[in-house]
Design an enzyme around this catalytic site. Structure first.
Site, PDB file in Angstrom:
ATOM      1  N   GLY A  45       0.840  -1.195   0.000  1.00  0.00           N
ATOM      2  CA  GLY A  45       0.000   0.000   0.000  1.00  0.00           C
ATOM      3  C   GLY A  45       0.870   1.238   0.000  1.00  0.00           C
ATOM      4  CD  GLU A 138      -1.456   2.848   2.322  1.00  0.00           C
ATOM      5  OE1 GLU A 138      -0.999   4.006   2.247  1.00  0.00           O
ATOM      6  OE2 GLU A 138      -0.777   1.876   2.695  1.00  0.00           O
TER       7      GLU A 138
HETATM    8  C1  QAP Z   1       0.300  -0.625   4.733  1.00  0.00           C
HETATM    9  O1  QAP Z   1       2.512  -1.271   4.298  1.00  0.00           O
HETATM   10  C2  QAP Z   1      -0.301  -1.847   5.375  1.00  0.00           C
HETATM   11  O2  QAP Z   1       8.997  -1.754   7.468  1.00  0.00           O
HETATM   12  C3  QAP Z   1       1.314  -0.937   3.668  1.00  0.00           C
HETATM   13  O3  QAP Z   1      11.114  -2.412   5.973  1.00  0.00           O
HETATM   14  C4  QAP Z   1       0.242  -2.373   6.532  1.00  0.00           C
HETATM   15  O4  QAP Z   1       3.447  -1.906   2.388  1.00  0.00           O
HETATM   16  C5  QAP Z   1      -1.380  -2.451   4.818  1.00  0.00           C
HETATM   17  C6  QAP Z   1       7.309  -2.346   4.275  1.00  0.00           C
HETATM   18  C7  QAP Z   1      -0.323  -3.493   7.120  1.00  0.00           C
HETATM   19  C8  QAP Z   1      -1.947  -3.573   5.405  1.00  0.00           C
HETATM   20  C9  QAP Z   1      -1.418  -4.097   6.550  1.00  0.00           C
HETATM   21  C10 QAP Z   1       7.518  -2.020   5.608  1.00  0.00           C
HETATM   22  C11 QAP Z   1       8.407  -2.694   3.520  1.00  0.00           C
HETATM   23  C12 QAP Z   1       5.981  -2.282   3.653  1.00  0.00           C
HETATM   24  C13 QAP Z   1       8.784  -2.066   6.162  1.00  0.00           C
HETATM   25  C14 QAP Z   1       3.579  -1.710   3.572  1.00  0.00           C
HETATM   26  C15 QAP Z   1       9.886  -2.409   5.383  1.00  0.00           C
HETATM   27  C16 QAP Z   1       9.689  -2.726   4.050  1.00  0.00           C
HETATM   28  C17 QAP Z   1       4.859  -1.863   4.268  1.00  0.00           C
HETATM   29 CO    CO Z   2       1.918   3.588   5.587  1.00  0.00          CO
END
Ligand code: QAP
Ligand code: CO
Length: 174
Positions: A45, A138
């Site tokens: 996201g 988001e």
């Molecule tokens: C938001 O999050 C989300 O710490 C999107 O080192 C979170 O794409 C949606 C990411 C939970 C649904 C459930 C985070 C990548 C990505 C990190 C993400 C990292 C590398 C997070």
């Molecule tokens: Co975020």
């Protein structure tokens, strides 16, 4: 468009994003570039404010069972509004703008969302599971809210300490 993901504690992440009025080539270029940087960063996201564009635009791409991000899984939401919220669920969230930190966050289980697509057509969707959580996460970005803002005082303190340590180690590696 070459986009860079900004990270906490960048103050721009607290900005409230503005409604999109023009569904033009510039918006389409932003959406396409956001998708590229989201895939490259292994995100599921991304909100436009995370790439320094304070517009009410978000992308979600939940991987399928084989864990590959297929292009058909991409959802683009412009000016999204949650019209109904039902139930409660807890999920361990992360954020591309808060790298390496994950914590349990309480969200609504099922939501109904009204939004516009890239051409300005109004759409409606009922979401549950990971999609529901991702949309709520988001939409919070569009209002300047990060998932760490939802932690208890004690957990936030622990986060600030861990995050500072992580940033320092990252700096020393450079
Ligand atoms: C938001 O999050 C989300 O710490 C999107 O080192 C979170 O794409 C949606 C990411 C939970 C649904 C459930 C985070 C990548 C990505 C990190 C993400 C990292 C590398 C997070
Ligand atoms: Co975020």
């Amino acid at each position: 468009m070459n986009l860079v993901i900004i990270e906490y504690p960048d103050k721009r992440l607290k900005e409230k994003s503005k409604e999109v009025e023009k569904f033009d080539a510039e918006l389409h270029a932003l959406l396409d570039s956001m998708n590229r940087v989201m895939i490259k960063s292994n995100g599921i996201g991304l909100a436009a404010i995370q790439v320094s564009h304070p517009k009410r635009v978000l992308l979600i791409n939940i991987p399928d069972e084989s864990d590959t991000q297929s292009f058909d899984g991409l959802i683009e939401m412009i000016n999204p509004v949650i019209t109904k919220k039902v139930g409660e669920t807890v999920y361990q969230e992360g954020c591309l703008s808060v790298p390496t930190f994950y914590e349990d966050i309480k969200r609504f289980e099922t939501i109904f969302v009204s939004y516009q697509d890239r051409d300005g057509n109004t759409k409606q969707v009922e979401a549950d599971g990971l999609l529901s959580i991702a949309i709520q996460h988001e939409i919070d970005h569009l209002d300047g809210i990060l998932f760490i803002d939802k932690l208890t005082y004690a957990k936030r303190k622990k986060f600030e300490k861990e995050y500072k340590k992580m940033l320092k180690e990252k700096k020393e590696l450079k």
